[in-house]
Scaffold this motif. Structure first.
Motif, PDB file in Angstrom:
ATOM      1  N   UNK A 180       0.840  -1.203   0.000  1.00  0.00           N
ATOM      2  CA  UNK A 180       0.000   0.000   0.000  1.00  0.00           C
ATOM      3  C   UNK A 180       0.867   1.241   0.000  1.00  0.00           C
ATOM      4  N   UNK A 181       0.659   2.109   0.986  1.00  0.00           N
ATOM      5  CA  UNK A 181       1.445   3.336   1.069  1.00  0.00           C
ATOM      6  C   UNK A 181       2.642   3.205   2.020  1.00  0.00           C
ATOM      7  N   UNK A 182       2.916   1.980   2.475  1.00  0.00           N
ATOM      8  CA  UNK A 182       4.025   1.758   3.408  1.00  0.00           C
ATOM      9  C   UNK A 182       5.157   0.976   2.744  1.00  0.00           C
ATOM     10  N   UNK A 183       6.377   1.423   2.987  1.00  0.00           N
ATOM     11  CA  UNK A 183       7.559   0.733   2.476  1.00  0.00           C
ATOM     12  C   UNK A 183       8.400   0.262   3.653  1.00  0.00           C
ATOM     13  N   UNK A 184       8.905  -0.954   3.540  1.00  0.00           N
ATOM     14  CA  UNK A 184       9.747  -1.556   4.565  1.00  0.00           C
ATOM     15  C   UNK A 184      11.078  -1.922   3.910  1.00  0.00           C
ATOM     16  N   UNK A 185      12.156  -1.321   4.412  1.00  0.00           N
ATOM     17  CA  UNK A 185      13.476  -1.598   3.878  1.00  0.00           C
ATOM     18  C   UNK A 185      14.301  -2.271   4.963  1.00  0.00           C
ATOM     19  N   UNK A 186      14.916  -3.384   4.627  1.00  0.00           N
ATOM     20  CA  UNK A 186      15.747  -4.126   5.572  1.00  0.00           C
ATOM     21  C   UNK A 186      17.182  -4.085   5.088  1.00  0.00           C
ATOM     22  N   UNK A 187      18.068  -3.521   5.900  1.00  0.00           N
ATOM     23  CA  UNK A 187      19.486  -3.432   5.572  1.00  0.00           C
ATOM     24  C   UNK A 187      20.169  -4.704   6.064  1.00  0.00           C
TER      25      UNK A 187
ATOM     26  N   UNK B 155       8.068   4.126  -4.831  1.00  0.00           N
ATOM     27  CA  UNK B 155       6.987   4.811  -5.558  1.00  0.00           C
ATOM     28  C   UNK B 155       6.557   6.087  -4.834  1.00  0.00           C
ATOM     29  N   UNK B 156       6.097   7.048  -5.593  1.00  0.00           N
ATOM     30  CA  UNK B 156       5.646   8.312  -5.023  1.00  0.00           C
ATOM     31  C   UNK B 156       4.455   8.178  -4.093  1.00  0.00           C
ATOM     32  N   UNK B 157       3.752   7.061  -4.171  1.00  0.00           N
ATOM     33  CA  UNK B 157       2.578   6.842  -3.320  1.00  0.00           C
ATOM     34  C   UNK B 157       2.943   6.470  -1.887  1.00  0.00           C
TER      35      UNK B 157
ATOM     36  N   UNK C 128       8.750  15.638   2.333  1.00  0.00           N
ATOM     37  CA  UNK C 128       7.728  15.037   1.475  1.00  0.00           C
ATOM     38  C   UNK C 128       6.486  14.644   2.239  1.00  0.00           C
ATOM     39  N   UNK C 129       6.364  15.130   3.482  1.00  0.00           N
ATOM     40  CA  UNK C 129       5.223  14.802   4.336  1.00  0.00           C
ATOM     41  C   UNK C 129       5.040  13.288   4.445  1.00  0.00           C
ATOM     42  N   UNK C 130       6.123  12.633   4.809  1.00  0.00           N
ATOM     43  CA  UNK C 130       6.163  11.169   4.887  1.00  0.00           C
ATOM     44  C   UNK C 130       6.648  10.774   6.282  1.00  0.00           C
ATOM     45  N   UNK C 131       6.119   9.692   6.808  1.00  0.00           N
ATOM     46  CA  UNK C 131       6.596   9.184   8.087  1.00  0.00           C
ATOM     47  C   UNK C 131       7.863   8.375   7.886  1.00  0.00           C
ATOM     48  N   UNK C 132       8.756   8.405   8.870  1.00  0.00           N
ATOM     49  CA  UNK C 132      10.009   7.659   8.786  1.00  0.00           C
ATOM     50  C   UNK C 132      10.324   7.079  10.154  1.00  0.00           C
ATOM     51  N   UNK C 133      10.590   5.770  10.197  1.00  0.00           N
ATOM     52  CA  UNK C 133      10.919   5.104  11.457  1.00  0.00           C
ATOM     53  C   UNK C 133      12.098   4.161  11.240  1.00  0.00           C
ATOM     54  N   UNK C 134      12.857   3.956  12.304  1.00  0.00           N
ATOM     55  CA  UNK C 134      13.992   3.028  12.303  1.00  0.00           C
ATOM     56  C   UNK C 134      13.701   1.947  13.327  1.00  0.00           C
ATOM     57  N   UNK C 135      13.932   0.694  12.948  1.00  0.00           N
ATOM     58  CA  UNK C 135      13.731  -0.429  13.866  1.00  0.00           C
ATOM     59  C   UNK C 135      14.949  -1.335  13.843  1.00  0.00           C
ATOM     60  N   UNK C 136      15.007  -2.245  14.796  1.00  0.00           N
ATOM     61  CA  UNK C 136      16.017  -3.295  14.802  1.00  0.00           C
ATOM     62  C   UNK C 136      17.431  -2.840  15.071  1.00  0.00           C
ATOM     63  N   UNK C 137      17.600  -1.769  15.816  1.00  0.00           N
ATOM     64  CA  UNK C 137      18.948  -1.290  16.110  1.00  0.00           C
ATOM     65  C   UNK C 137      19.719  -2.292  16.959  1.00  0.00           C
ATOM     66  N   UNK C 138      20.913  -2.622  16.513  1.00  0.00           N
ATOM     67  CA  UNK C 138      21.791  -3.486  17.278  1.00  0.00           C
ATOM     68  C   UNK C 138      22.561  -2.683  18.309  1.00  0.00           C
ATOM     69  N   UNK C 139      23.426  -3.360  19.032  1.00  0.00           N
ATOM     70  CA  UNK C 139      24.178  -2.748  20.132  1.00  0.00           C
ATOM     71  C   UNK C 139      25.072  -1.597  19.663  1.00  0.00           C
ATOM     72  N   UNK C 140      25.896  -1.826  18.659  1.00  0.00           N
ATOM     73  CA  UNK C 140      26.838  -0.783  18.229  1.00  0.00           C
ATOM     74  C   UNK C 140      26.114   0.424  17.615  1.00  0.00           C
ATOM     75  N   UNK C 141      25.155   0.245  16.702  1.00  0.00           N
ATOM     76  CA  UNK C 141      24.437   1.423  16.193  1.00  0.00           C
ATOM     77  C   UNK C 141      23.707   2.192  17.301  1.00  0.00           C
TER      78      UNK C 141
END
Length: 109
Positions: free
Chosen positions: A10-17, A37-39, A71-84
């Protein structure tokens, strides 16, 4: 292995590094975000596969947050390890005006 796996729902993107975040990998992660995508109005970046992050990672997070806000977009970070996590805490102590604590998990109540 790919640096960044992207899933759009949908309008949510999940990126896994899936690599350390440094000067070499930062442009690839930025390119993955730029190709969304712009959506997309919500971006979540999982760093569970990144056991190391240097100042390039700090710049990446700062840039992605600014880009999302512009861009009026939400941004969140998850899964932080010890060093980061340690790096973000140190950055928050040194430069609190940059709001590095925004990327850290909320403390347990």
């Amino acid at each position: 292995m790919s640096t960044c796996i992207t899933e759009v729902r949908g309008n949510a993107a999940f990126l896994s590094v899936h690599e350390d975040i440094d000067l070499i990998t930062r442009p690839r992660i930025e390119a993955a975000v730029g190709a969304l995508p712009g959506s997309v109005t919500e971006v979540t970046l999982s760093l569970a596969g990144a056991s190391f992050m240097d100042v390039a990672g700090l710049r990446l997070l700062h840039g992605l947050r600014d880009r999302a806000a512009g861009g009026d977009c939400g941004f969140a970070v998850t899964g932080l390890g010890l060093q980061p996590t340690r790096l973000l805490r140190l950055a928050a102590e040194i430069a609190p005006e940059e709001r590095w604590e925004d990327f850290l998990p909320a403390p347990l109540a």
